[in-house]
Scaffold this motif. Sequence first.
Motif, mmCIF file in Angstrom:
data_model
loop_
_atom_site.group_PDB
_atom_site.id
_atom_site.type_symbol
_atom_site.label_atom_id
_atom_site.label_comp_id
_atom_site.label_asym_id
_atom_site.label_seq_id
_atom_site.Cartn_x
_atom_site.Cartn_y
_atom_site.Cartn_z
ATOM 1 N N VAL A 110 0.869 -1.179 0.000
ATOM 2 C CA VAL A 110 0.000 0.000 0.000
ATOM 3 C C VAL A 110 0.901 1.223 0.000
ATOM 4 C CG1 VAL A 110 -1.679 1.337 1.328
ATOM 5 C CG2 VAL A 110 -1.916 -1.142 1.167
ATOM 6 N N SER A 111 0.648 2.168 -0.885
ATOM 7 C CA SER A 111 1.467 3.381 -0.967
ATOM 8 C C SER A 111 1.085 4.349 0.147
ATOM 9 C CB SER A 111 1.284 4.052 -2.325
ATOM 10 O OG SER A 111 1.776 3.225 -3.358
ATOM 11 N N HIS A 112 2.103 4.963 0.740
ATOM 12 C CA HIS A 112 1.883 5.898 1.838
ATOM 13 C C HIS A 112 2.463 7.270 1.518
ATOM 14 C CE1 HIS A 112 1.672 1.950 3.931
ATOM 15 N NE2 HIS A 112 0.725 2.548 4.629
ATOM 16 N N ILE A 113 1.913 8.282 2.161
ATOM 17 C CA ILE A 113 2.491 9.618 2.083
ATOM 18 C C ILE A 113 3.866 9.556 2.738
ATOM 19 C CG2 ILE A 113 2.257 12.007 2.839
ATOM 20 C CD1 ILE A 113 -0.779 11.556 2.849
ATOM 21 N N PRO A 114 4.924 9.990 2.049
ATOM 22 C CA PRO A 114 6.289 9.856 2.583
ATOM 23 C C PRO A 114 6.430 10.386 4.009
ATOM 24 C CG PRO A 114 6.343 10.632 0.316
ATOM 25 C CD PRO A 114 4.901 10.640 0.732
ATOM 26 N N GLY A 115 7.074 9.599 4.850
ATOM 27 C CA GLY A 115 7.330 9.984 6.231
ATOM 28 C C GLY A 115 6.172 9.789 7.178
ATOM 29 N N THR A 116 5.069 9.222 6.671
ATOM 30 C CA THR A 116 3.906 9.003 7.524
ATOM 31 C C THR A 116 3.368 7.597 7.294
ATOM 32 O OG1 THR A 116 2.138 9.655 5.978
ATOM 33 C CG2 THR A 116 3.313 11.426 7.103
ATOM 34 N N SER A 117 2.365 7.225 8.105
ATOM 35 C CA SER A 117 1.689 5.944 7.918
ATOM 36 C C SER A 117 0.366 6.125 7.186
ATOM 37 C CB SER A 117 1.435 5.282 9.285
ATOM 38 O OG SER A 117 0.615 6.121 10.075
ATOM 39 N N LYS A 118 0.108 7.338 6.668
ATOM 40 C CA LYS A 118 -1.156 7.625 6.000
ATOM 41 C C LYS A 118 -1.171 7.061 4.583
ATOM 42 C CE LYS A 118 -2.162 11.815 8.648
ATOM 43 N NZ LYS A 118 -2.424 13.280 8.586
ATOM 44 N N SER A 119 -2.196 6.280 4.300
ATOM 45 C CA SER A 119 -2.324 5.654 2.989
ATOM 46 C C SER A 119 -2.685 6.694 1.935
ATOM 47 C CB SER A 119 -3.400 4.569 3.042
ATOM 48 O OG SER A 119 -3.755 4.142 1.739
ATOM 49 N N LYS A 120 -2.156 6.476 0.724
ATOM 50 C CA LYS A 120 -2.537 7.315 -0.420
ATOM 51 C C LYS A 120 -3.824 6.812 -1.072
ATOM 52 C CE LYS A 120 2.107 8.841 -1.843
ATOM 53 N NZ LYS A 120 3.095 8.825 -2.963
ATOM 54 N N GLY A 121 -4.321 5.672 -0.597
ATOM 55 C CA GLY A 121 -5.564 5.147 -1.140
ATOM 56 C C GLY A 121 -5.400 4.216 -2.318
ATOM 57 N N PHE A 122 -4.157 3.777 -2.573
ATOM 58 C CA PHE A 122 -3.942 2.808 -3.642
ATOM 59 C C PHE A 122 -2.718 1.952 -3.311
ATOM 60 C CE2 PHE A 122 -1.314 6.407 -4.933
ATOM 61 C CZ PHE A 122 -0.147 5.812 -5.376
ATOM 62 N N GLY A 123 -2.578 0.855 -4.058
ATOM 63 C CA GLY A 123 -1.443 -0.044 -3.851
ATOM 64 C C GLY A 123 -1.226 -0.919 -5.066
ATOM 65 N N PHE A 124 -0.347 -1.912 -4.918
ATOM 66 C CA PHE A 124 -0.014 -2.805 -6.021
ATOM 67 C C PHE A 124 0.115 -4.238 -5.500
ATOM 68 C CE2 PHE A 124 1.626 1.372 -7.102
ATOM 69 C CZ PHE A 124 1.161 1.539 -8.399
ATOM 70 N N VAL A 125 -0.230 -5.180 -6.358
ATOM 71 C CA VAL A 125 -0.080 -6.601 -6.045
ATOM 72 C C VAL A 125 0.608 -7.257 -7.236
ATOM 73 C CG1 VAL A 125 -1.241 -8.767 -5.476
ATOM 74 C CG2 VAL A 125 -2.178 -6.596 -4.648
ATOM 75 N N THR A 126 1.618 -8.072 -6.971
ATOM 76 C CA THR A 126 2.355 -8.724 -8.056
ATOM 77 C C THR A 126 2.109 -10.232 -8.065
ATOM 78 O OG1 THR A 126 4.322 -8.921 -6.643
ATOM 79 C CG2 THR A 126 4.180 -6.995 -8.092
ATOM 80 N N PHE A 127 2.239 -10.816 -9.277
ATOM 81 C CA PHE A 127 2.004 -12.240 -9.494
ATOM 82 C C PHE A 127 3.148 -12.813 -10.326
ATOM 83 C CE2 PHE A 127 -1.973 -10.016 -8.982
ATOM 84 C CZ PHE A 127 -2.709 -10.818 -8.138
ATOM 85 N N SER A 128 3.093 -14.123 -10.560
ATOM 86 C CA SER A 128 4.165 -14.781 -11.312
ATOM 87 C C SER A 128 3.795 -15.066 -12.763
ATOM 88 C CB SER A 128 4.558 -16.090 -10.616
ATOM 89 O OG SER A 128 3.436 -16.945 -10.504
ATOM 90 N N SER A 129 2.555 -14.755 -13.153
ATOM 91 C CA SER A 129 2.165 -15.025 -14.545
ATOM 92 C C SER A 129 1.056 -14.083 -14.988
ATOM 93 C CB SER A 129 1.690 -16.472 -14.700
ATOM 94 O OG SER A 129 0.430 -16.658 -14.075
ATOM 95 N N GLU A 130 0.892 -13.961 -16.308
ATOM 96 C CA GLU A 130 -0.160 -13.120 -16.874
ATOM 97 C C GLU A 130 -1.542 -13.679 -16.558
ATOM 98 O OE1 GLU A 130 -1.747 -9.878 -18.722
ATOM 99 O OE2 GLU A 130 0.365 -10.256 -18.274
ATOM 100 N N ASP A 131 -1.654 -14.996 -16.537
ATOM 101 C CA ASP A 131 -2.948 -15.606 -16.226
ATOM 102 C C ASP A 131 -3.431 -15.216 -14.829
ATOM 103 O OD1 ASP A 131 -3.020 -16.834 -18.673
ATOM 104 O OD2 ASP A 131 -2.247 -18.769 -17.950
ATOM 105 N N GLU A 132 -2.507 -15.153 -13.888
ATOM 106 C CA GLU A 132 -2.883 -14.773 -12.526
ATOM 107 C C GLU A 132 -3.323 -13.315 -12.454
ATOM 108 O OE1 GLU A 132 0.789 -15.891 -10.672
ATOM 109 O OE2 GLU A 132 -0.051 -17.742 -9.857
ATOM 110 N N VAL A 133 -2.700 -12.472 -13.267
ATOM 111 C CA VAL A 133 -3.110 -11.066 -13.342
ATOM 112 C C VAL A 133 -4.533 -10.974 -13.869
ATOM 113 C CG1 VAL A 133 -2.715 -8.872 -14.515
ATOM 114 C CG2 VAL A 133 -0.781 -10.143 -13.569
ATOM 115 N N GLU A 134 -4.810 -11.704 -14.959
ATOM 116 C CA GLU A 134 -6.146 -11.702 -15.551
ATOM 117 C C GLU A 134 -7.190 -12.185 -14.537
ATOM 118 O OE1 GLU A 134 -6.990 -10.571 -18.404
ATOM 119 O OE2 GLU A 134 -5.123 -10.395 -19.530
ATOM 120 N N ALA A 135 -6.832 -13.231 -13.812
ATOM 121 C CA ALA A 135 -7.758 -13.771 -12.817
ATOM 122 C C ALA A 135 -7.999 -12.773 -11.691
ATOM 123 C CB ALA A 135 -7.216 -15.081 -12.257
ATOM 124 N N ALA A 136 -6.966 -12.052 -11.281
ATOM 125 C CA ALA A 136 -7.103 -11.068 -10.206
ATOM 126 C C ALA A 136 -8.032 -9.937 -10.624
ATOM 127 C CB ALA A 136 -5.732 -10.519 -9.817
#
Length: 246
Positions: A201-227
């Motif tokens: 989850v992305s945070h405002i630098p120097g704080t624990s406040k979330s920017k309201g978005f994040g990223f998730v990684t996988f090992s294949s394109e099929d898993e991305v499509e399924a997500a």
Amino acid sequence: MATAISSLITPPALHGRCRSAASASVSVSVAAPTRLSFRAVAAPLARRRGLALWVAASSAVLEAPAEVAARKLYVGNIPRTVTNDELRDMFAAHGTVERAEVMYDKYTNRSRRFGFVTMSTAEEANAAIEALNDTEVGGRKIKVNVTESFLPNIDRSAPEPEPVFVDSQYKVYVGNLAKTVTTEVLKNFFAEKGQILSATVSHIPGTSKSKGFGFVTFSSEDEVEAAVANFNNAELEGQPIRVNKA
């Protein structure tokens, strides 16, 4: 007559007691500086004892998390209708349950579909994982595993060290996250329905406040499509999230 009345009011035996009390009173007034001196000497000792107790308690807090983490379980993908007592009953067949708690959204008071269960031993926790992980409860396959971190008594307003994010070309962007969603919550949410490499989850630098978005990684394109197919517009922490290819 005066003597008789005096004797009735204050018996002779009490006169001696009164005199003794008077003497004691004088003695107390004389000894008062001694008592004050004693207190002045004793106070640092009391403070030293208090400090020793505080250090011992602090040591216990520092040592406790690792031991507790080995027997504290994350329980994910549970139906919204599951209560604390029902969660406890699910695990009671596999050992002594010290605590069972379903997590609720503080605004809507709806279940966040996950909770935590603390068993009395690490062996019981492992037995519960073996017996209950991927079993069906209320039409949903629940996820049971040992929590990755247990951090009691810390200031949640301060920035926390984030787990190392494993980047990949197979990645999704997750937007419209509630401010309460942490990296661990995001990771557990996506892991309920498949294998992932990492999440953040992305945070405002120097704080624990979330920017309201994040990223998730996988090992294949099929898993991305399924997500994208499974999680886009899914509800997390009380609000629908957006999931797109990154």
